[in-house]
Every structure is written in C-alpha cells, then in structure tokens.
Scaffold this motif. Structure first.
Motif, PDB file in Angstrom:
ATOM      1  N   GLN A   1     -18.144  59.965 -25.143  1.00  0.00           N
ATOM      2  CA  GLN A   1     -18.401  59.834 -26.583  1.00  0.00           C
ATOM      3  C   GLN A   1     -19.081  58.513 -26.939  1.00  0.00           C
ATOM      4  O   GLN A   1     -19.440  58.296 -28.089  1.00  0.00           O
ATOM      5  N   PHE A   2     -19.245  57.622 -25.948  1.00  0.00           N
ATOM      6  CA  PHE A   2     -19.878  56.334 -26.190  1.00  0.00           C
ATOM      7  C   PHE A   2     -21.282  56.301 -25.592  1.00  0.00           C
ATOM      8  O   PHE A   2     -21.580  57.008 -24.630  1.00  0.00           O
ATOM      9  N   GLU A   3     -22.133  55.460 -26.184  1.00  0.00           N
ATOM     10  CA  GLU A   3     -23.476  55.258 -25.646  1.00  0.00           C
ATOM     11  C   GLU A   3     -23.369  54.548 -24.287  1.00  0.00           C
ATOM     12  O   GLU A   3     -22.566  53.628 -24.132  1.00  0.00           O
ATOM     13  N   PRO A   4     -24.176  54.937 -23.315  1.00  0.00           N
ATOM     14  CA  PRO A   4     -24.143  54.266 -22.004  1.00  0.00           C
ATOM     15  C   PRO A   4     -24.379  52.758 -22.106  1.00  0.00           C
ATOM     16  O   PRO A   4     -23.764  51.971 -21.382  1.00  0.00           O
ATOM     17  N   LEU A   5     -25.289  52.353 -23.021  1.00  0.00           N
ATOM     18  CA  LEU A   5     -25.571  50.923 -23.172  1.00  0.00           C
ATOM     19  C   LEU A   5     -24.330  50.173 -23.662  1.00  0.00           C
ATOM     20  O   LEU A   5     -24.056  49.049 -23.230  1.00  0.00           O
ATOM     21  N   ALA A   6     -23.575  50.819 -24.572  1.00  0.00           N
ATOM     22  CA  ALA A   6     -22.357  50.187 -25.078  1.00  0.00           C
ATOM     23  C   ALA A   6     -21.342  50.016 -23.956  1.00  0.00           C
ATOM     24  O   ALA A   6     -20.659  48.987 -23.860  1.00  0.00           O
ATOM     25  N   ILE A   7     -21.224  51.029 -23.095  1.00  0.00           N
ATOM     26  CA  ILE A   7     -20.300  50.943 -21.968  1.00  0.00           C
ATOM     27  C   ILE A   7     -20.708  49.823 -21.020  1.00  0.00           C
ATOM     28  O   ILE A   7     -19.876  49.100 -20.479  1.00  0.00           O
ATOM     29  N   LEU A   8     -22.026  49.665 -20.849  1.00  0.00           N
ATOM     30  CA  LEU A   8     -22.537  48.623 -19.964  1.00  0.00           C
ATOM     31  C   LEU A   8     -22.296  47.227 -20.536  1.00  0.00           C
ATOM     32  O   LEU A   8     -21.942  46.285 -19.820  1.00  0.00           O
ATOM     33  N   CYS A   9     -22.463  47.099 -21.852  1.00  0.00           N
ATOM     34  CA  CYS A   9     -22.353  45.782 -22.493  1.00  0.00           C
ATOM     35  C   CYS A   9     -20.915  45.359 -22.746  1.00  0.00           C
ATOM     36  O   CYS A   9     -20.623  44.158 -22.865  1.00  0.00           O
ATOM     37  N   LEU A  10     -20.000  46.342 -22.878  1.00  0.00           N
ATOM     38  CA  LEU A  10     -18.625  46.027 -23.245  1.00  0.00           C
ATOM     39  C   LEU A  10     -17.960  45.024 -22.294  1.00  0.00           C
ATOM     40  O   LEU A  10     -17.359  44.037 -22.752  1.00  0.00           O
ATOM     41  N   PRO A  11     -18.043  45.210 -20.972  1.00  0.00           N
ATOM     42  CA  PRO A  11     -17.406  44.222 -20.079  1.00  0.00           C
ATOM     43  C   PRO A  11     -18.016  42.829 -20.214  1.00  0.00           C
ATOM     44  O   PRO A  11     -17.301  41.823 -20.164  1.00  0.00           O
ATOM     45  N   ILE A  12     -19.343  42.786 -20.411  1.00  0.00           N
ATOM     46  CA  ILE A  12     -20.003  41.484 -20.543  1.00  0.00           C
ATOM     47  C   ILE A  12     -19.558  40.787 -21.813  1.00  0.00           C
ATOM     48  O   ILE A  12     -19.223  39.594 -21.809  1.00  0.00           O
ATOM     49  N   VAL A  13     -19.528  41.535 -22.923  1.00  0.00           N
ATOM     50  CA  VAL A  13     -19.094  40.966 -24.204  1.00  0.00           C
ATOM     51  C   VAL A  13     -17.636  40.529 -24.120  1.00  0.00           C
ATOM     52  O   VAL A  13     -17.260  39.451 -24.607  1.00  0.00           O
ATOM     53  N   SER A  14     -16.802  41.357 -23.490  1.00  0.00           N
ATOM     54  CA  SER A  14     -15.383  41.018 -23.344  1.00  0.00           C
ATOM     55  C   SER A  14     -15.211  39.734 -22.547  1.00  0.00           C
ATOM     56  O   SER A  14     -14.381  38.878 -22.887  1.00  0.00           O
ATOM     57  N   LEU A  15     -16.013  39.591 -21.496  1.00  0.00           N
ATOM     58  CA  LEU A  15     -15.945  38.381 -20.677  1.00  0.00           C
ATOM     59  C   LEU A  15     -16.346  37.148 -21.490  1.00  0.00           C
ATOM     60  O   LEU A  15     -15.689  36.099 -21.417  1.00  0.00           O
ATOM     61  N   LEU A  16     -17.421  37.284 -22.271  1.00  0.00           N
ATOM     62  CA  LEU A  16     -17.872  36.163 -23.088  1.00  0.00           C
ATOM     63  C   LEU A  16     -16.822  35.778 -24.125  1.00  0.00           C
ATOM     64  O   LEU A  16     -16.583  34.594 -24.371  1.00  0.00           O
ATOM     65  N   ILE A  17     -16.197  36.777 -24.750  1.00  0.00           N
ATOM     66  CA  ILE A  17     -15.149  36.493 -25.746  1.00  0.00           C
ATOM     67  C   ILE A  17     -13.970  35.794 -25.069  1.00  0.00           C
ATOM     68  O   ILE A  17     -13.410  34.830 -25.612  1.00  0.00           O
ATOM     69  N   ALA A  18     -13.607  36.279 -23.900  1.00  0.00           N
ATOM     70  CA  ALA A  18     -12.491  35.672 -23.169  1.00  0.00           C
ATOM     71  C   ALA A  18     -12.791  34.223 -22.819  1.00  0.00           C
ATOM     72  O   ALA A  18     -11.929  33.339 -22.934  1.00  0.00           O
ATOM     73  N   ARG A  19     -14.040  33.969 -22.378  1.00  0.00           N
ATOM     74  CA  ARG A  19     -14.426  32.591 -22.050  1.00  0.00           C
ATOM     75  C   ARG A  19     -14.414  31.707 -23.284  1.00  0.00           C
ATOM     76  O   ARG A  19     -14.029  30.546 -23.226  1.00  0.00           O
ATOM     77  N   ALA A  20     -14.853  32.273 -24.432  1.00  0.00           N
ATOM     78  CA  ALA A  20     -14.851  31.504 -25.668  1.00  0.00           C
ATOM     79  C   ALA A  20     -13.431  31.159 -26.093  1.00  0.00           C
ATOM     80  O   ALA A  20     -13.137  30.020 -26.496  1.00  0.00           O
ATOM     81  N   ILE A  21     -12.532  32.136 -25.984  1.00  0.00           N
ATOM     82  CA  ILE A  21     -11.123  31.880 -26.329  1.00  0.00           C
ATOM     83  C   ILE A  21     -10.518  30.839 -25.391  1.00  0.00           C
ATOM     84  O   ILE A  21      -9.796  29.928 -25.816  1.00  0.00           O
ATOM     85  N   GLN A  22     -10.853  30.946 -24.113  1.00  0.00           N
ATOM     86  CA  GLN A  22     -10.370  29.964 -23.147  1.00  0.00           C
ATOM     87  C   GLN A  22     -10.876  28.564 -23.475  1.00  0.00           C
ATOM     88  O   GLN A  22     -10.133  27.576 -23.396  1.00  0.00           O
ATOM     89  N   ALA A  23     -12.166  28.474 -23.875  1.00  0.00           N
ATOM     90  CA  ALA A  23     -12.748  27.185 -24.232  1.00  0.00           C
ATOM     91  C   ALA A  23     -12.057  26.580 -25.449  1.00  0.00           C
ATOM     92  O   ALA A  23     -11.796  25.367 -25.499  1.00  0.00           O
ATOM     93  N   VAL A  24     -11.750  27.428 -26.434  1.00  0.00           N
ATOM     94  CA  VAL A  24     -11.060  26.950 -27.641  1.00  0.00           C
ATOM     95  C   VAL A  24      -9.688  26.394 -27.285  1.00  0.00           C
ATOM     96  O   VAL A  24      -9.308  25.293 -27.721  1.00  0.00           O
ATOM     97  N   PHE A  25      -8.941  27.144 -26.475  1.00  0.00           N
ATOM     98  CA  PHE A  25      -7.617  26.679 -26.073  1.00  0.00           C
ATOM     99  C   PHE A  25      -7.710  25.399 -25.236  1.00  0.00           C
ATOM    100  O   PHE A  25      -6.851  24.527 -25.327  1.00  0.00           O
ATOM    101  N   GLN A  26      -8.767  25.272 -24.439  1.00  0.00           N
ATOM    102  CA  GLN A  26      -8.956  24.084 -23.626  1.00  0.00           C
ATOM    103  C   GLN A  26      -9.209  22.867 -24.507  1.00  0.00           C
ATOM    104  O   GLN A  26      -8.667  21.784 -24.275  1.00  0.00           O
ATOM    105  N   VAL A  27     -10.050  23.048 -25.542  1.00  0.00           N
ATOM    106  CA  VAL A  27     -10.327  21.949 -26.480  1.00  0.00           C
ATOM    107  C   VAL A  27      -9.053  21.544 -27.212  1.00  0.00           C
ATOM    108  O   VAL A  27      -8.765  20.355 -27.385  1.00  0.00           O
ATOM    109  N   ILE A  28      -8.281  22.534 -27.659  1.00  0.00           N
ATOM    110  CA  ILE A  28      -7.024  22.239 -28.355  1.00  0.00           C
ATOM    111  C   ILE A  28      -6.068  21.504 -27.429  1.00  0.00           C
ATOM    112  O   ILE A  28      -5.389  20.551 -27.844  1.00  0.00           O
TER     113      ILE A  28
END
Length: 579
Positions: free
Chosen positions: A23-50
């Motif tokens: 039910q999802f676009e193939p491009l969305a499936i491809l991008c989801l792990p990359i976006v999730s990784l970037l969000i996770a890294r951003a959250i990690q960076a925020v916690f590191q700064v704090i």
C-alpha cells in the motif's frame, strides 16, 4: 517447532509483510530507513549537546540562535559586542597607527636597539605592581636579571634540535629535568625511581603534552577510543585547549566549599571512557591546593591517570615544606600521580618560556604511536663525534634510560629521519641555558630564602585583607596567591581604582573576586599595596558606581550573561581585533 514447519511460517510472514508494504510507494519504503536514521542521529545529537552543556545552557543557546534570526537583532548584538571590544581595546592596547607593516628599504643597523629602548619606555611600569607576571626580584639591569640575560645571550644562537652540535644545551636540558624531578620525589622509593620528562615552552604546552600522553597510554592500556577527562572548575584553561586539540571530552566539576577539587563529585563522572583526572597545587584562581592524595587514591583504584598541575607551586611548595609550612603531599610520592607540570619561568626564576613536564615512568608512553627523542643522561660523546645527526637520534632513542615520547618521529620523509621532543621542532637553546643558570646559581639555599620572603609577604597581605571589613578572602590560601571579594561593594570597581593607581591584578569569576599572585617584586611593596587597597575600598563605599574608563561593567556583565556562547564570541572578537 520442527524444521519442516519453519519454512512455511517464514513464507507466510513474507507474504504478510509484502501485503502490508504494497500500500506504500516503493520510493517511500526506500527513503523511510534513511529518514529514520537521520532523525535518530539528530535526536542523539540533541541529547549529546544537553549532556555536554546542560539543559539550561542548551535552551538559552537555542533561544539566542533563534532570536538572532529576527531581522535587525543580529546586527544590534554585533554592534553592542563591538562597543565592548572597543572598550577593552582602549583599556590596554595601543593604537596601531605608525606600526611597521613592511621591511624598510635600508636597515637601521644598531640604531634599532635605540628604537627598542624608546618603545620599551612607553610600557606601563610593572616593578612591584603586577600580579605574577615578573617573578624575579629587583631591577632588570642587575642581580639575577643580569645573570639570566647574560646566560641567554651566550646561547642565543643555539637550537637543541641539533644535539650533535649544541651538546652543552642538551646537557643543560637533561640536568634541568633531572633537578626538577628530584624536587618532586624522583629520588624517593615511593616514586618508583623512573621519573622522566622534558622541557617545554610553558605550562600550557606541558599540560597539553601530559594530556596527549595520557590519551595514548589509556588507548593502549584499555582500548579507550572516545577519551574523557574530568577536571575541577578551578583547573587551568590549558586543559580546554588540550581537549580541543586531541578530541577529548571534557567534564568540568564544581569545587567544594573550600574551593578544592571535590573528589566525590569527580568520582561520579568516572566511566569506562575516563582517561585522566586533574589536581592543582595550587590552583591559579585562589591559590588553594587540591586534595592530591585523595585524587591519587581515586585514580589508582580506577586505573586511570592523574595529572598534577604544579606550574605555580613547583618551585615553592618543596621549599615551603622544608621551612615548616603545612604543605600536604603533592608529588610523585603520592600513589596514582602519573604526570606533573611545573613552570621554571615562574618561581624557578628562569627566563620566560621554560617549563617542565614529568612522567612517573616510561610505560605511560611506551606504546604511543608518536615518539620523540630521549633526554641523554649518559655520555654518548664518543659516538656522537663519528655519527651523522639522524643516526645519533636513533642511538639516543634506544640507548637512554630516560625518554621523551611526546613529539613526532617521521621515518618516511624525503628529508631524512626526523625526531623532535615536543610540539615544536626548533627550540631556543637560550631559554634552556637560562633555566639551567637560574637553578644552579640559586641552589637550595637561594630558593629557600626567596620562598621564605614571598610566603611571609603573602601572609602579611592575607592579614591586611582580613582587616578590611568589606572584603573576604576566598577559601584558605595555601601558598602565594591571595584572592578576595566582597558582599558589600563591587570588587571590580575596587580593581578599577587599583588599576588607576598602577596595579595590575587578576579579575576572577564565580565568585566575583580579584587576586594578587605574590612574587619577589611585591616584597618591598606590601604596605603600599594594602594602603592602596584600603583607599580603593573606601572610595567605592563613598562613591559607588563605574569608574570612568574602568572595566567593572564589562566584567560584571560577562559574569551575568546567561548565554556563554555570546561571551565566547566576545572573546574571539577581542582577539581578532587585538592581533
């Protein structure tokens, strides 16, 4: 579940997954792990700064960053910062108008010396009125000054990098290191008898090299690849430099009520990445000795390094102890101490640019990837006369019992095999010679005499400050630094008035205070200082408020600015304009 049922189960799971994902676009499936990784890294960076800066500082910094995005706000802040920079500049820096910016067509010859004398006469008078700064007593054209100047002049052309040529300077350096090591327990059984080290350009370089050795040693010993260092807030700013240079995470821990390193607080920060903790004897701000024995026990129990900063106390504390002052243990006789830094150019009364870094033994640097030449305590003269420079370096590298392993060994350079002992390659042999001359000319008796004079002068100043009701002494000074503040008047206004009388003291923060580092220059001026200090206090009581041309508003404001990033920017702007 037997093996025959596993395959059908896996097939059903695959079909369910494919059905859900269809039910999802193939491009969305491809991008989801990359976006999730970037969000996770951003959250990690925020916690590191704090984690690094604290929640409050992080929120304030974010707010100021967003505020600067508002049109006009950034320009306004920059304009206000420039006003402060201009104020600082006008207080201590001369105008650049008329400064030489290119070589003259015709050289001045010996007339340049007369020009230098003219420029020097415009410097502020420093005799007896500067906190620290000049440690040798008397007039700069006689006595110990004259001896040091002559020693430096005699070896002004030398460079210990060329140890096959300037053998005398190499010997001087080895002996300065050995004599300094003896002051810190190298002859005592508790030290292990393997103290080694080298001369550096100053306390900052000594501390930087100690940090680098500790990092490399702990990497080899415990495979620590994300090193962390823990220091009290009173520790010297050189540790910040070292951590920036060598990618070490720095934790600054509050001091206790006596303004000493808080051992229990430091212990809470120790983890599997900790490579080094730090103690000072004494600390620069308040002249108070940290509990080195307790820090040593802590470091030894966790198998980490302990560096003791003796840049101020190195050539006072050993002699003060002999004079009967209650000096707690601070050197290599304390189990757990792995390195020490000590400035010869302070109370060692050597020329500026001479310091020592010492290590408990060779093991702390044995497996370091960076090597450098040793201190030759043995005579290799018969070999040196016959062998070229690069062979000599290798002979000394493997032939001596006391080694330097904190510089850089280069084996693949087309210029040949290269090795140097510290951060610098070429170094001024004149300063090595000056340090050697200072130590041998004074001897034990000379240092004891000078230590008695400055310790007594320090005690007199402490008593004089106590008698001024509006002031309080910060902590209980152990040596020759007396820091004082006030809960009644603005201490920075007092400092401004003292500055107008020719005194140059050090303003401090947390708490707001100023200190005087007592040297031989102050011994004849103690009564003058106490009178001027009392007069300044009375002036502020009668006429509170900023002194025209004074820096009290700037120091006060800097201490209250919640966004420390803005204070950092202010300092950078000041340096850019000053250099």
């Amino acid at each position: 579940m037997d093996s025959s049922s596993i395959l059908p189960t896996l097939i059903r799971l695959r079909d369910s997954a494919n059905s859900f994902l269809s039910q999802f676009e193939p491009l969305a499936i491809l991008c989801l792990p990359i976006v999730s990784l970037l969000i996770a890294r951003a959250i990690q960076a925020v916690f590191q700064v704090i984690q690094d800066r604290g929640l409050k500082a992080t929120v304030i910094g974010l707010f100021m960053t967003l505020l600067k995005l508002v049109p006009g706000v950034s320009k306004y802040i920059d304009a206000e910062k420039q006003k402060v920079v201009d104020k600082l500049q006008s207080s201590g820096k001369s105008s650049r108008d008329g400064w030489t910016t290119e070589l003259p067509n015709t050289g001045l010859g010996t007339r340049v010396l007369e020009q230098m004398k003219d420029f020097k006469q415009n410097d502020p008078a420093w005799q007896g009125k500067c906190s620290g700064t000049v440690y040798i007593g008397g007039n700069e054209s006689e006595g110990h000054f004259s001896l040091i100047n002559e020693a430096c002049s005699m070896f002004a052309h030398t460079n210990p990098l060329h140890l096959d040529v300037f053998k005398s300077v190499v010997r001087f350096e080895a002996e300065v290191v050995a004599m300094t090591g003896a002051l810190f327990g190298s002859k005592e059984k508790a030290s292990g008898g393997k103290i080694c080290g080298n001369m550096t350009s100053g306390g900052t370089e000594s501390i930087i090299l100690a940090a680098k050795s500790s990092r490399d040693y702990m990497r080899a010993k415990k495979n620590i690849t994300c090193p962390e260092m823990i220091i009290p807030v009173s520790a010297h700013s050189a540790y910040d430099k070292a951590c920036q240079y060598f990618k070490i995470k720095l934790w600054r821990v509050p001091v206790n009520k006596e303004f000493q390193a808080d051992v229990k607080a430091i212990k809470k920060y120790i983890n599997r990445n900790t490579i080094m903790i730090v103690g000072s004897a004494p600390g620069f701000p308040h002249g108070i000795i940290d509990p080195i024995e307790e820090l040593g026990e802590l470091a030894f129990s966790y198998g980490i390094c302990l560096h003791v900063d003796l840049c101020l106390g190195g050539f006072v504390l050993p002699f003060a102890r002999k004079l009967g002052y209650p000096i707690p243990p601070f050197d290599f006789t304390v189990q757990g101490v792995t390195s020490i830094s000590a400035d010869v150019h302070k109370y060692g009364l050597a020329p500026k640019g001479t310091s020592i870094v010492l290590y408990r033994n060779h093991e702390i640097r044995k497996m370091s990837k960076l090597y450098c030449m040793p201190i030759p305590l043995f005579s290799h003269s018969s070999k040196i006369q016959l062998l070229p420079f690069y062979i000599i370096n290798l002979l000394l590298l493997f032939g001596c019992t006391v080694r330097w392993k904190n510089g850089r060994l280069v084996t693949e350079w087309s210029g040949g095999l290269y090795v140097s002992p510290t951060i610098a390659g070429s170094r001024p042999g004149s300063l090595v010679a000056g340090a050697w001359a200072a130590m041998l000319s004074l001897g034990q008796e000379g240092y004891l005499k000078h230590t008695r004079e400055i310790m007594e002068a320090s005690k007199r100043i402490q008593q004089g400050v106590k008698e001024i009701q509006e002031l309080f002494i910060v902590g209980r000074p152990d040596m020759t630094i007396v820091a004082f503040g006030s809960n009644i008047i603005d201490i920075f206004e007092v400092n401004d008035i003292l500055s107008s009388k020719g005194w140059h003291l050090n303003p401090l923060q947390r708490p707001n205070s100023i200190h005087i580092c007592v040297t031989l220059q102050h011994v004849p001026f103690v009564d003058y200082f106490l009178k001027d200090l009392n007069d300044a206090v009375q002036t502020v009581i009668k006429n509170p408020g900023p002194v025209s041309g004074g820096l009290a508003p700037i120091y006060g404001a800097a201490g209250k600015i919640p966004d420390r990033g803005m204070v950092s920017e202010l300092l950078v702007d000041y340096m850019d304009n000053a250099c």
